[in-house]
Design a protein around this motif. Structure first.
Motif, short mmCIF file in Angstrom:
data_model
loop_
_atom_site.label_atom_id
_atom_site.label_comp_id
_atom_site.label_asym_id
_atom_site.label_seq_id
_atom_site.Cartn_x
_atom_site.Cartn_y
_atom_site.Cartn_z
N TYR A 408 0.82 -1.21 0.00
CA TYR A 408 0.00 0.00 0.00
C TYR A 408 0.86 1.26 0.00
O TYR A 408 0.39 2.34 -0.39
CB TYR A 408 -0.91 0.00 1.23
N ASP A 412 0.43 5.32 -1.19
CA ASP A 412 0.69 6.46 -0.31
C ASP A 412 1.63 7.45 -0.99
O ASP A 412 1.42 8.68 -0.94
CB ASP A 412 1.30 5.99 1.01
N TYR A 464 -5.07 2.54 6.56
CA TYR A 464 -6.14 2.16 5.63
C TYR A 464 -6.96 1.04 6.25
O TYR A 464 -6.55 0.36 7.19
CB TYR A 464 -5.57 1.70 4.29
N SER A 466 -10.04 -2.00 4.66
CA SER A 466 -10.72 -2.48 3.45
C SER A 466 -11.81 -3.47 3.83
O SER A 466 -11.79 -4.07 4.92
CB SER A 466 -9.72 -3.12 2.50
N SER A 484 -7.99 4.94 2.40
CA SER A 484 -6.78 5.29 3.14
C SER A 484 -6.86 6.73 3.64
O SER A 484 -7.43 7.61 2.98
CB SER A 484 -5.54 5.13 2.25
N THR A 489 -8.40 5.87 -2.66
CA THR A 489 -9.45 4.86 -2.54
C THR A 489 -9.23 3.81 -3.62
O THR A 489 -9.03 4.16 -4.79
CB THR A 489 -10.85 5.47 -2.69
#
Length: 762
Positions: A408, A412, A464, A466, A484, A489
Motif C-alpha cells: 500500500y 501512499d 487504511y 478495506s 486510506s 481509494t
C-alpha cells in the motif's frame, strides 16, 4: 430369447454384460450394458455406445459393494456415486459380485503400490532420447504387472480356501451320517482329495509369495538406481540452465557493445548512464539487466542517455525539443521524487497497535493425486466443481483480494506526487506488486459463500482499512473497497473464469480495478492478466502470469501499457519479465518501467526517442534513451519457514487470525477454513461439503421465493436476485463500467456491534 452365458470372471479379464440400473421413480430400473475393466465399472445404454458415449464410471478402488437380496446389489463410493443394480438371476448376480470383488482387490493393490512409489515415474518422464529412463519405466511396469498377477492369485486362493473349507465341512457332515460302507469309503476319498487340493493351492500361493518377495528386493535396488539417474538428470538440467544464462549475458553484452553510439565507448550498458566509473560489478549487472530487459523485438529497446544531454542547446531528434527545453531542475526533481519521495517533516510514524502472529501450523504432508480429480474437469468451469481442501490454502478468495494491499505504500507515495505521470509510475508498480505473492502459491483459495465478507482494518497500523464481500455465486464475483487516510481509494470487482486444458489451468480474472486520489482527483482503472498453473498432469506445479495491462488515467488521458511476458525456457529474457511505457494523452513516452513481477520493478525517465533498426519480425522498434534506472518497488522477503506455511507472506499469515468484533459473515469465522489451517483436513472436507450443501439449499429457496413474487416464472427464477449487504451496483461514468461499490454502513455497524441484518451463512 435366452442370451449367451457370460464367461466366468477371472483376474485381469474385462467382464461385460447386461444389468438393470435404477434411474428414478418414474422410469425405475432400466437395462444398461456394463463393462468392468482396469478397476473401473462403466455403463452404456447399448453395446453400440461403447465407442463414443459413456454414461458413467465408478472407481472400484474406493467403492463399497453390498448385496441387498437374491438379485439386487449396490455399488457406492462414499456418496458421490451410487449404483443400484439388479441382475437377471441369482447366479448372474453372483458372477458380477465375484468379478467386482476381484477387480476391487486388484485396484486397491495397484493404488497402494502407486502411493508407495511416491509418484516418481511421473515426476521424471523420459524424453525420446533417454533409453535408460525408458528401461526403468519398463522395469517398473513389469514389476507392477507381476505384483498384480500375484495379488490376483492371492485373491483366488482366498476364495479357494473359503469354498474349500465349506466343502470339507459339508463332506464331514455327510460322513457322519449312517450310510453303507461303500458310500462311506467314497466320502473319505473325496475328503482326502479336497484336503490335498487345499494343500496344493497353499503351496502354490507360498511359491508366488517367495517370487514376489524376490522381485520386490530387486525392485528396491532398481528404484535406487532410478533415483540416482533422476538426480543426475536434475543436476544436468540445472547445469544446462546456468550455461544458458551465461550465454544469454554474454550475448547481451555483445549486443550492447554494438548498439551504442560512439559516445558510449564502454561496452557495459550499466555504468549508471555514463556518470562515472563508480559502482561494483553487481551494480553493472543490475543495470545491464534493466536496459536489455526492455529489448522486445516487437516494440522497443532502451539505451542509456548522456546525463549532460539536456544541457545541450539542440537535438537531432525531432519531436523532443519541448521536452529537452525543460531545464535541469525539472529532470532532477522528477528523478529525486520518484526515487525516494521523502515524507514531509510533519508526517508521524504509525506504531502497530497489536502484535500479530508470524506463524501458522505447518502444512500436513497429505498425498493426493491431483490428476485423478482434474482429469474429469477438462474444459469445465472449475468454480462449479467441488474440490477437496487438499488442493486449497487456508484463505478465501476475499482474503487473497485483500493481499493486493500488501504494498500500500506505493499508493501512499502516489498520493503525494505533483505530476500525474509520476503518479502513474507508482500506480503501475502497485499493479505489478499484487502478483508477487502468487509465485509459489499453487494452492487454490476457498470459494467464498454468497454474502461472505472479509474486513482488513489496518487504520491504526497502516492508515487504511478495506472490506470485501461475495456479491454473486454463479458466476462467483467479489467486490472490494479500501480507503486510506493518505488520500486514496481502491475499489474492484473481480469475477474469476477458469478452464482446465489438460496440461495447464487458466484463470482469467474478469472485471475492473479502480484507484481514485482525493487531492488530484485522478481516476485510474485497469484489469488483471491471465494466471496459468502448469504441470497439472506431471511434475512440480508452477505459476505464470501473462498478458497485457493498460493503466488509464481517465482525467488526464495518461496511460501505462504493461506487458507480462509468458515464461519460456528457451527465451533470452529474464523469467517473469514485465515491461511498460508511460505516455501522456498525446502518446508521447515519458517513463520506461522494467523488472519482474515476483521480485522488483525499476523505472527510468526517457530523455530522447527515435526509430531504431527493424526487429526480428520486421517491425521498426523505438529506441528510448533513458537516464539511469531507479528501483520503485521491491518484494518483501518471505517469513522464515514459509515453505511449510503455504508460502504465505507476512501479511497473509495474519489474515485468518481471529479478531474480535468482526461480522458473523467474516471469512475468519468459516469453520472448514479454520480446520484446514489447524491441519484437520478430514474434518475440513466434511464441513466444506455441509456448507456448500447449505448454500445450495438457500439458493433454491431464494429462487422459489422469487418465483412466487415475480409475474412470470422465467423472471423470478433468474439467479441474480441476491442483493449484496454492503455494496450496490454503480455505473461509473469515467470508465464506462458497471461494478459494485461500497455503500457504507459496515464500520458503523461494527462500532455499534449491531450485526442483526447479517445472514447466517456458516
Amino acid at each position: 430369447m435366452s442370451e449367451p452365458k457370460p464367461p466366468t470372471p477371472t483376474p485381469g479379464d474385462t467382464y461385460k454384460g447386461w444389468l438393470f440400473k435404477w434411474t428414478n421413480y418414474i422410469k425405475g430400473y432400466q437395462r444398461r450394458w456394463f463393462v468392468l475393466s482396469n478397476g473401473l465399472l462403466s455403463y452404456y445404454r447399448s453395446q453400440a455406445e461403447m465407442g463414443h458415449t459413456c454414461r458413467g464410471t465408478i472407481n472400484l478402488a474406493t467403492a463399497n459393494i453390498a448385496v441387498e437380496d437374491s438379485c439386487n446389489f449396490v455399488i457406492s463410493n462414499g456418496g458421490a456415486q451410487t449404483y443400484h443394480l439388479k441382475a437377471s438371476s441369482e447366479v448372474e448376480r453372483q458372477r458380477w459380485i465375484t468379478a467386482l470383488e476381484l477387480a476391487k482387490a486388484k485396484a486397491v493393490h495397484m493404488q497402494a503400490e502407486s502411493d508407495d512409489s511416491g509418484d516418481e515415474c511421473p515426476a521424471a518422464p523420459p524424453s525420446s532420447g533417454q533409453g535408460g529412463g525408458c528401461r526403468n519405466l519398463e522395469i517398473q511396469s513389469t514389476l507392477r504387472t507381476l505384483g498384480s498377477k500375484v495379488e490376483d492369485l492371492n485373491t483366488c486362493n482366498d476364495l479357494i480356501v473359503k469354498h474349500g473349507s465349506a466343502l470339507q465341512r459339508s463332506l464331514s457332515e455327510l460322513e457322519a451320517l449312517r450310510v453303507s460302507g461303500d458310500v462311506g469309503d467314497k466320502m473319505k476319498q473325496v475328503t482326502e482329495r479336497a484336503t490335498l487340493f487345499r494343500i496344493t493351492s497353499n503351496a502354490m500361493i507360498n511359491a508366488c509369495r517367495d517370487f514376489l518377495s524376490l522381485a520386490q528386493s530387486h525392485s528396491k535396488r532398481w528404484q535406487k538406481a532410478l533415483h540416482s539417474e533422476r538426480d543426475q538428470r536434475i543436476r544436468l538440467e540445472e547445469t544446462l540452465e546456468q550455461l544458458a544464462k551465461q550465454h544469454n549475458h554474454l550475448e547481451r553484452a555483445f549486443r550492447g557493445a554494438t548498439v551504442l553510439p560512439s559516445s558510449f565507448s564502454n561496452p557495459a550498458l550499466g555504468n549508471k548512464g555514463g556518470v562515472s566509473g563508480k559502482g561494483d560489478a553487481s551494480d553493472e549487472d543490475d543495470d545491464n539487466e534493466f536496459f536489455d530487459a526492455m529489448e522486445d523485438p516487437a516494440e522497443f529497446i532502451t539505451v542509456p542517455a548522456d546525463p549532460k544531454y539536456h544541457r545541450r542547446s539542440g537535438s537531432n531528434v525531432s519531436g523532443f525539443s519541448c521536452e529537452t527545453g525543460m531545464d535541469d531542475q525539472s529532470v532532477n526533481f522528477d528523478e529525486l521524487s520518484l526515487a525516494s519521495n521523502p515524507e514531509s517533516p510533519q508526517t508521524l510514524e504509525l506504531e502497530p497497535v497489536r502484535q500479530r502472529r508470524t506463524r501458522i501450523p505447518d502444512k500436513p504432508n497429505y498425498y493426493l493425486n491431483l490428476w485423478s480429480i482434474m482429469k474429469n474437469c477438462i474444459g469445465k468451469e472449475l468454480s462449479k466443481i467441488p474440490m477437496p481442501v487438499n488442493f486449497n490454502e487456508p484463505l478465501s478468495m476475499l482474503q487473497r483480494l485483500s493481499e493486493d494491499l500488501e504494498y500500500y505504500e506505493l499508493l501512499d507515495k502516489a498520493a503525494k506526487c505533483q505530476s500525474s505521470l509520476e503518479q502513474m509510475c507508482y500506480v503501475a508498480a502497485f499493479t505489478v506488486s499484487s502478483y508477487s505473492t502468487t509465485v509459489h502459491r499453487t494452492g487454490k483459495p476457498f470459494n467464498p459463500l454468497l454474502g461472505e465478507t472479509f474486513e482488513l482494518d489496518r487504520l491504526k497500523d497502516c492508515g487504511y482499512r478495506s472490506l470485501c464481500e461475495q456479491v454473486s455465486h454463479h458466476p462467483p464475483a467479489a467486490a472490494h473497497h479500501a480507503l486510506s487516510e493518505k488520500g486514496w481509494t481502491l475499489r474492484q470487482e473481480i469475477t474469476l473464469a477458469s478452464k482446465f486444458r489438460g496440461k495447464y489451468l487458466s484463470i482469467m480474472p474478469l472485471g475492473s480495478i479502480q484507484c481514485l486520489f482525493d487531492k488530484s482527483e485522478n481516476h485510474y482503472s485497469w484489469k488483471k492478466v491471465t494466471t496459468t498453473v502448469h504441470n497439472i498432469i506431471v511434475g512440480k506445479l508452477w505459476i505464470d502470469q501473462s498478458g497485457e495491462i493498460d493503466v488509464v488515467n481517465h482525467k488526464t488521458g495518461d496511460r501505462c501499457h504493461l506487458k507480462f511476458a509468458p515464461y519460456s525456457y528457451f527465451s533470452r529474457d529474464v523469467p517473469r519479465k514485465v515491461t511498460g511505457v508511460v505516455t501522456d494523452k498525446d502518446g508521447k513516452a515519458h517513463y520506461v518501467l522494467s523488472g519482474t513481477w515476483d521480485e522488483k520493478m525499476e523505472f527510468s525517465r526517457i530523455m530522447q526517442s527515435s526509430k531504431g533498426e527493424n526487429g526480428t519480425e520486421g517491425k521498426q522498434r523505438t529506441v528510448y534513451q533513458t537516464l539511469k534506472a531507479k528501483e520503485i518497488w521491491k518484494k518483501n522477503p518471505l517469513p522464515e519457514g514459509a515453505e511449510n506455511m503455504y508460502f504465505f507472506s507476512s501479511l497473509a499469515l495474519t489474515l485468518n487470525e481471529s479478531e474480535e468484533g468482526v461480522a458473523p459473515t467474516d471469512s475468519r469465522r468459516r469453520p472448514d477454513q479454520k480446520m484446514m489451517e489447524d491441519g484437520r483436513w478430514d474434518e475440513a472436507n466434511a464441513e466444506k461439503q455441509k456448507l456448500e450443501e447449505k448454500q445450495r439449499i438457500v439458493r433454491r429457496e431464494r429462487e422459489r421465493e422469487a418465483v412466487k413474487a415475480a409475474s412470470t416464472p422465467e423472471e423470478g427464477a433468474h439467479p441474480d436476485n441476491y442483493q449484496a449487504m454492503w455494496f450496490d451496483k454503480f455505473d461509473d461514468p469515467a470508465s464506462g463500467e458497471t461494478l459494485h461499490v461500497y455503500k457504507g454502513g459496515y464500520w458503523e455497524a461494527k462500532e455499534q456491534g449491531s450485526w442483526d441484518m447479517c445472514p447466517e451463512i456458516f
